[in-house]
Structures are given as structure tokens and as C-alpha cells.
Scaffold this active site. Structure first.
Site, PDB file in Angstrom:
ATOM      1  CB  CYS A   2      -0.947   0.101   1.191  1.00  0.00           C
ATOM      2  SG  CYS A   2      -2.235  -1.133   1.203  1.00  0.00           S
ATOM      3  NE  ARG A  27       4.776   1.898  -0.035  1.00  0.00           N
ATOM      4  CZ  ARG A  27       5.771   1.636   0.796  1.00  0.00           C
ATOM      5  NH1 ARG A  27       7.002   1.906   0.439  1.00  0.00           N
ATOM      6  NH2 ARG A  27       5.550   1.120   1.972  1.00  0.00           N
ATOM      7  CD1 TRP A  70       0.079  -6.023  -2.834  1.00  0.00           C
ATOM      8  CD2 TRP A  70      -0.371  -6.589  -0.704  1.00  0.00           C
ATOM      9  NE1 TRP A  70       0.445  -7.334  -2.652  1.00  0.00           N
ATOM     10  CE2 TRP A  70       0.178  -7.708  -1.364  1.00  0.00           C
ATOM     11  CE3 TRP A  70      -0.728  -6.706   0.635  1.00  0.00           C
ATOM     12  CZ2 TRP A  70       0.387  -8.927  -0.730  1.00  0.00           C
ATOM     13  CZ3 TRP A  70      -0.535  -7.921   1.268  1.00  0.00           C
ATOM     14  CH2 TRP A  70       0.025  -9.020   0.583  1.00  0.00           C
ATOM     15  CG  ASN A  96       1.103   0.702   4.261  1.00  0.00           C
ATOM     16  OD1 ASN A  96       0.753  -0.478   4.230  1.00  0.00           O
ATOM     17  ND2 ASN A  96       2.374   1.076   4.236  1.00  0.00           N
ATOM     18  N   GLY A  97      -1.473  -0.660   6.299  1.00  0.00           N
ATOM     19  CA  GLY A  97      -1.296  -1.419   7.542  1.00  0.00           C
ATOM     20  C   GLY A  97      -2.542  -2.221   7.857  1.00  0.00           C
ATOM     21  CD  GLU A 479      17.072 -13.534  -6.102  1.00  0.00           C
ATOM     22  OE1 GLU A 479      16.379 -13.960  -5.177  1.00  0.00           O
ATOM     23  OE2 GLU A 479      16.855 -12.447  -6.666  1.00  0.00           O
ATOM     24  CE  LYS A 483      13.986 -11.454  -8.546  1.00  0.00           C
ATOM     25  NZ  LYS A 483      14.669 -11.279  -7.310  1.00  0.00           N
ATOM     26  CD  GLU A 486      10.056 -11.334  -7.580  1.00  0.00           C
ATOM     27  OE1 GLU A 486      11.271 -11.233  -7.438  1.00  0.00           O
ATOM     28  OE2 GLU A 486       9.246 -10.774  -6.822  1.00  0.00           O
ATOM     29  CG  HIS A 502      18.498 -36.852  -1.888  1.00  0.00           C
ATOM     30  ND1 HIS A 502      18.801 -38.116  -1.430  1.00  0.00           N
ATOM     31  CD2 HIS A 502      19.682 -36.196  -2.011  1.00  0.00           C
ATOM     32  CE1 HIS A 502      20.111 -38.215  -1.259  1.00  0.00           C
ATOM     33  NE2 HIS A 502      20.672 -37.057  -1.613  1.00  0.00           N
ATOM     34  CE  LYS A 601      11.784  -2.951  -4.643  1.00  0.00           C
ATOM     35  NZ  LYS A 601      12.481  -4.111  -5.225  1.00  0.00           N
TER      36      LYS A 601
HETATM   37  O1  M6R Z   1      12.830  -4.849   1.192  1.00  0.00           O
HETATM   38  P1  M6R Z   1      13.318  -6.210   1.542  1.00  0.00           P
HETATM   39  O2  M6R Z   1      14.671  -6.499   0.989  1.00  0.00           O
HETATM   40  O3  M6R Z   1      13.265  -6.492   3.012  1.00  0.00           O
HETATM   41  O4  M6R Z   1      12.299  -7.190   0.840  1.00  0.00           O
HETATM   42  C1  M6R Z   1      12.357  -8.569   1.036  1.00  0.00           C
HETATM   43  C2  M6R Z   1      11.512  -9.298   0.038  1.00  0.00           C
HETATM   44  O5  M6R Z   1      10.173  -8.909   0.162  1.00  0.00           O
HETATM   45  C3  M6R Z   1      11.970  -9.064  -1.402  1.00  0.00           C
HETATM   46  O6  M6R Z   1      13.297  -9.398  -1.587  1.00  0.00           O
HETATM   47  C4  M6R Z   1      11.098  -9.875  -2.378  1.00  0.00           C
HETATM   48  O7  M6R Z   1      11.321 -11.235  -2.199  1.00  0.00           O
HETATM   49  C5  M6R Z   1      11.388  -9.441  -3.819  1.00  0.00           C
HETATM   50  N1  M6R Z   1      10.166  -9.181  -4.509  1.00  0.00           N
HETATM   51  C6  M6R Z   1      12.119 -10.464  -4.592  1.00  0.00           C
HETATM   52  O8  M6R Z   1      12.406 -10.039  -5.883  1.00  0.00           O
END
Ligand code: M6R
Length: 606
Positions: A2, A27, A70, A96-97, A479, A483, A486, A502, A601
Site C-alpha cells: 500500500c 507498493r 495492496w 497502509n497497515g 534466487e 525471479k 515472480e 533425493h 515492493k
Molecule cells: O525490502 P526487503 O529487501 O526487506 O524485501 C524482502 C523481500 O520482500 C523481497 O526481496 C522480495 O522477495 C522481492 N520481490 C524479490 O524479488
């Protein structure tokens, strides 16, 4: 998670609010809405572009609040879009919250005759303020009394139709920054939408409100005590929050990699002494000499950076390390003594689970460090000491350049702690020099992305992928898979290459390709065997390797080459082809790369 934005000044508020929302769009994009006291409100499900289509030709007014949602409580539809209003449409809140006791408050307010129209927790705030306003009409006091009675988290912008020259910001557990301009002031969830108007900001602390007019601002605690706080200057430039000719922020941010590494390293390496000079750790340097254990906490990409850090710190500094996701750490009973420190990694510095892990550690009197990109963020402020990434603002929801800077900062920390211990001068110099060489090497990876783009096209019809790696590049497999998931919504799994047999190997056939990080390093031969195992099951493979590994990997896979570096630093280069692969794959599918569905984000709720 948000975005809130507010403006009070002398200019026409509408374009400023819409611009603010556009810069905050990473956001949340479930719905967008604005409220301008002199004109009313407009809201729309979906992103800001939907809201723009609904705006009337003229909306007058020199103050207003705005929101990007969000969704947490209630569907992402028109009714649930913020800002929310009270019964009379006079009090408006962008929030936001999460208000945890909203049901109980709602029941009381309904008994008092208040009419609710949305399914959100936020709406109780508007009715509570309305209720308190009935007493003496004092807007500020009504907000304070309301906030004293709610449990939960909020970053809020509040507007009152009867006082259009005023907006109020409030913070508890969700970020709020106020921007101070000439004859105008701003409220935002983070500095990026404020930057085009002013660089002078104040970050609110939990339990504070800011009452803002065009020429004034006052900060109060919920006990109504006035707070005096120094004004800070935003370091970022406006160009850093714009696409600068790139089609997407994600691509721009990947391409910024070499510059980002330089910025993370700037002024922090003493080559001839083989040392890292970390100003942010000066105050705790002596304490760090005696630590015997590090717990690293992060979420998502930051967690994977932590896993790479574990290999670095154990191998070169000889300190036992554990890495944990924030959401698990906070609910365990972690065993920590005074020789343990907690290292939190976070790009935004606002991730709720990571923040709570820090708070839990602090309650146990544990020293906390941060590797944080956003200066002024809550994690940066609440940790005892730390290293700023200096990666610049990251706007794309998929974290790319921040990851490179997190790995670079972890390498610096390894050098710093290693040289306090047994690491030799020669090794220290070697790491320092190899770190300095990284930007140039990364430039080579980025010089020609056409091949990776063609691979993304070739493989874009597949629905499942396995990513494998070992040792330093095991977290890179995780990672790389994250990527792809997402930004393309395609299923991808990361696994340690040795673990494949395994279980995951059962999935492999000609329709289930794999991405392998197979660099000519200490685990190269093992990786080749694992690739052979996939090949034997008709699995297709894309492999990231060094030039000198091409002979072995070439016959088995589509090969992407990266320049050779120290094994410990190799993830900083090997992850980039995987980021590009995910990016081009998503572009090929015509997806909204910078704002993947269901994500935001900065995750400021649990
Ligand atoms: O702002 P932060 O680094 O604490 O965020 C952590 C995760 O939310 C963030 O890395 C998320 O997994 C990304 N969307 C990955 O690309």
C-alpha cells in the site's frame, strides 16, 4: 505494501496527487483513489492508469490525500478502495497497515449508529475520528484519541473537509515520511514521490502524528507532546526514480549493476592493507572482535543474499552463521547469547517480518546490524549499526540491483570480520582486488544480452523449470527460480544440485528444462555429473559457466558465459543472466514486469 500520499500547499493538488501515486505504484496496484476536500473523491479498482481514466476534467483544491492498495481485508474492488470516509463524507483516511481490533471497534461504532460501507479494517478509523469530532470539533485531538484506541499497524494520511488547509500523517509500524517544500508539504510512504518537489524530509517514528499546513508542520506523540526533529536531506537524484529510456525499471536496474557495485564499494576498500573500512560499524568494531555467532535474517531475495553470506562468512571469517527468514525467526525461541549478533538484510528497510526479528533480538539484548538500502528506513534506524548498500532506489518489484549490492556488502563484511580474525593480508588483498574488478566484469555480462533474450524466447513455452547450483551458487539457484516465478508466474524450483536425486529429479523430462550454475570452481565436476543426470532423463539445460568450462558444459547445454572471479564473489556475476532470463521471459509473455500480480515492493504487513 500500500502506498499513501498527501499534499497541502498552494498549487493544484490533483496532478501532484496523481504523480505521487504513479511514483509509488510499486507498493500496490489493487486499487487507487484520491480525495480532495474542495472537490470530493475518485477511486478505481486496478492500477493508477484506471483511476486516470475516471478523473473529471476539473477537480479543484490545494490539498488532498491519495492511496494505492495492496489488498489485505476485503476484495480489491471499488467499494474497498481508499481513501475511506466517515458517515458524513467529511473525514477521509488513506491507510497502509492493518487495524487488528477493527471488528471490536466496528461493533461499538455500529451500535452508536455509524454506517459502514466497505469490508476494510480502515473504515473504523474514519468513524472513530467522526465520533470524537462530535465532542469539540478538534481535528487533531480526534485523530490522537482515535489512534490511542486502535491496535495494529498504520501509515496514514488523513483529510477533513472542514479544514482543507490541513492534512495529518500518522505512523505505527508502517513507514511515513513527510516532505517539506516551499509553501507546500507532503506525506508519503517513502521518499520517491516527494523527490521531484523537495529533498528535505522527516521520517516519522512509531506513535507520532504530523499536522501539516502549507507553511507549517508540527509533530506530536500520541500523548500530545510536541516533538522536535532534525530535517534530513534525501540523497537520491530524480533520475534514479525514473526509467531513463528503459522500457522497464527491472531492466534499468539490472543494467545499473556495475555502477551499484562501485557505489557499494566506494571508499570502503584499503587494497594494500587488505582491509574493508566500514564507517557504519565503527561504533561496534571492538564488540565485533569477540562475536562467535551470526544469525542472518531476511525475506525473499534478501534471505537468499544471507545464504550466500553464510558461505562467505564461515569460509573466510570463520564465524558460525545461521540464516533464517524473518517470518519464522520471530515465532521461534532462538537461542542467543551475548556472543551472538543478528544481521538483518533488507532493501526497503521496512519489511515487517525482518523488523520484528530485529525487535525480538533487541529485547534479548543482542547486538543488531543491518545491511539496508533505504537510508532513514525503520530497519536502518532500529539496528545498532550497519552497512548501507548505496544501490539507489529500487522500483521494480523484483529485486535485482539491491541483491548485487547486498552480496557486495556481505563480501565487505566478510573481509572486515575476517581480517579482525585469522584472514591473512594476502587473502584480504586478494578479496579486495577481486571486488574492485567486479564492475568491469559485470559490464561484459551486460554488454550483449541478445543471446539471453533469444534463450528466453526459446524456452518461453515451458511451464516448469528447475534451477540447480552448489555451494556459493546454491542460493543463486533459489534466487533465479524466485525471479522467474515472480515476474513470469511460471513454476520454478530451486534446489541444491546434490539434492536433485533425493526427489526433484523425478519431475525431469523433455518438458521440464533446468537452469544450472556450473562454474569451473571447487564443485564443477559435481555440477557436471548433475547436469549429466538431467541430460540422461532427456531434460533440456541452460547453463551459466565460465569460458574455461565451456568445453565440458557446451555439449550438454545452452551455455551463457560470465567472466571468472573468486568463487566467493561468483554469485554477484552468475545471478545476472538469471535475472535477465526472467526479465525477457516476462516481456515475451507480455506481462507487467515491474508490477507482478499479487505482489508489492515493500511488505509492511505480516
Ligand atoms: O525490502 P526487503 O529487501 O526487506 O524485501 C524482502 C523481500 O520482500 C523481497 O526481496 C522480495 O522477495 C522481492 N520481490 C524479490 O524479488
Amino acid at each position: 505494501m500500500c502506498g499513501i500520499f498527501g499534499y497541502v500547499g498552494k498549487r493544484n493538488a490533483l496532478p501532484i496527487l496523481i504523480d505521487g501515486l504513479t511514483s509509488l505504484e510499486y507498493r500496490g496496484y489493487d486499487s487507487a483513489g484520491i480525495y480532495i476536500p474542495e472537490s470530493g473523491s475518485v477511486k478505481s479498482p486496478g492500477p493508477v492508469k484506471n483511476l486516470r481514466l475516471k478523473l473529471p476534467k476539473k477537480m479543484k483544491g490545494t490539498s488532498g490525500i491519495a492511496h494505492l492498495r495492496w489488498a489485505t481485508h476485503g476484495k480489491p474492488n471499488q467499494i474497498n478502495a481508499h481513501p475511506h470516509k466517515d458517515c458524513k463524507g467529511e473525514v477521509w483516511v488513506a491507510h497502509n497497515g492493518i487495524i487488528e481490533n477493527y471488528q471490536e471497534l466496528k461493533t461499538k461504532l455500529v451500535k452508536l449508529g455509524h454506517k459502514f460501507i466497505s469490508e476494510t479494517d480502515t473504515e473504523v478509523l474514519t468513524h472513530l475520528i467522526e465520533q470524537y469530532l462530535k465532542k469539540d470539533g478538534d481535528f487533531e485531538k480526534a485523530v490522537i484519541k482515535t489512534l490511542r484506541g486502535v491496535r495494529g499497524t498504520y501509515g496514514m494520511a488523513i483529510s477533513y473537509r472542514k479544514e482543507p488547509g490541513k492534512i495529518i500523517a500518522a505512523r505505527m509500524g508502517a513507514p511515513v515520511v513527510i516532505g517539506l517544500g516551499e509553501n507546500e508539504n507532503f506525506i508519503a510512504s517513502d521518499p520517491s514521490p516527494i523527490l521531484r518537489h523537495t529533498k528535505r524530509v522527516i521520517y516519522l517514528n512509531d506513535g507520532e502524528i504530523a499536522v501539516m499546513g502549507s507553511d507549517s508542520y508540527n509533530i506530536y506523540t500520541l500523548d500530545y507532546n510536541e516533538v522536535k526533529r532534525d530535517v534530513e536531506m534525501i540523497e537520491w537524484g530524480l533520475d534514479q526514480v525514473q526509467k531513463g529510456g528503459f522500457p522497464h525499471f527491472m531492466l534499468k536496474e539490472i543494467m545499473e549493476g556495475p555502477e551499484v557495485i562501485k557505489n557499494t564499494l566506494r571508499g570502503r576498500l584499503l587494497i594494500s592493507e587488505g582491509l574493508a573500512k566500514l564507517g557504519g560499524l565503527e561504533a561496534v568494531t571492538e564488540k565485533l572482535r569477540s562475536i562467535q555467532r551470526i544469525i542472518i535474517v531476511g525475506c525473499g531475495t534478501a534471505y537468499y543474499a544471507g545464504l550466500v553470506g553464510e558461505y562467505m562468512l564461515e569460509e573466510y571469517a570463520g564465524i558460525p552463521v545461521e540464516v533464517e527468514v524473518g517470518s519464522e525467526f520471530r515465532y521461534r525461541k532462538p537461542v542467543m547469547d551475548d556472543k551472538t549478533i543478528l544481521l538483518a538484510i533488507s532493501q526497503s528497510g521496512e519489511t515487517a517480518d525482518t523488523l520484528e526479528a530485529i525487535r525480538e533480538a533487541k529485547r534479548k539484548n543482542i547486538l543488531t546490524l543491518g545491511i539496508v538500502n533505504t537510508v532513514g528506513s525503520t530497519i536502518a534506524r532500529e539496528t545498532d549499526a550497519g552497512i548501507f548498500n548505496h544501490a539507489g532506489p529500487e522500483i521494480g518489484v523484483a529485486s535485482t540491483k539491491a541483491f548485487l549490492s547486498q552480496l557486495t556488502a556481505l563480501a565487505l563484511l566478510t573481509l572486515f570480520l575476517g581480517r579482525q580474525r585469522q584472514m591473512s593480508l594476502v587473502t584480504g588483498r586478494r578479496i579486495a582486488q577481486k571486488l574492485l574488478d567486479l564492475p568491469q566484469k559485470l559490464e561484459k555480462v551486460l554488454a550483449d544480452t541478445k543471446y539471453i533474450k533469444s534463450l528466453a524466447k526459446k524456452y518461453s513455452k515451458y511451464k516448469n523449470f528447475l534451477y540447480i547450483g552448489r555451494k556459493y551458487n546454491y542460493p543463486i539457484a533459489l534466487e533465479g527460480a524466485l525471479k522467474l516465478k515472480e515476474v513470469t508466474y511460471v513454476h520454478a524450483e530451486g534446489c541444491g544440485a546434490g539434492e536433485m536425486k533425493h526427489g526433484p529429479l523425478a519431475m525431469i523430462d523433455e518438458n521440464f528444462p533446468s537452469l544450472a550454475i556450473a562454474l569451473k570452481d571447487s564443485v564443477f565436476e559435481k555440477m557436471i555429473s548433475n547436469i549429466q543426470e538431467i541430460k540422461a532423463r532427456k531434460g533440456k539445460i541452460i547453463a551459466v559457466t565460465y569460458e574455461d568450462g565451456k568445453k565440458e558444459v557446451g555439449p550438454l547445454a545452452d551455455v551463457v558465459c560470465i567472466p571468472k572471479t573468486l568463487e566467493m564473489l561468483s554469485p554477484i556475476l552468475s545471478v545476472v543472466p538469471l535475472q535477465l532470463f526472467a526479465y525477457y521471459f516476462a516481456v515475451e509473455k507480455g506481462l507487467n514486469v515491474d508490477q507482478p500480480r499479487n505482489l508489492a515492493k515493500s511488505v509492511t504487513v505480516e
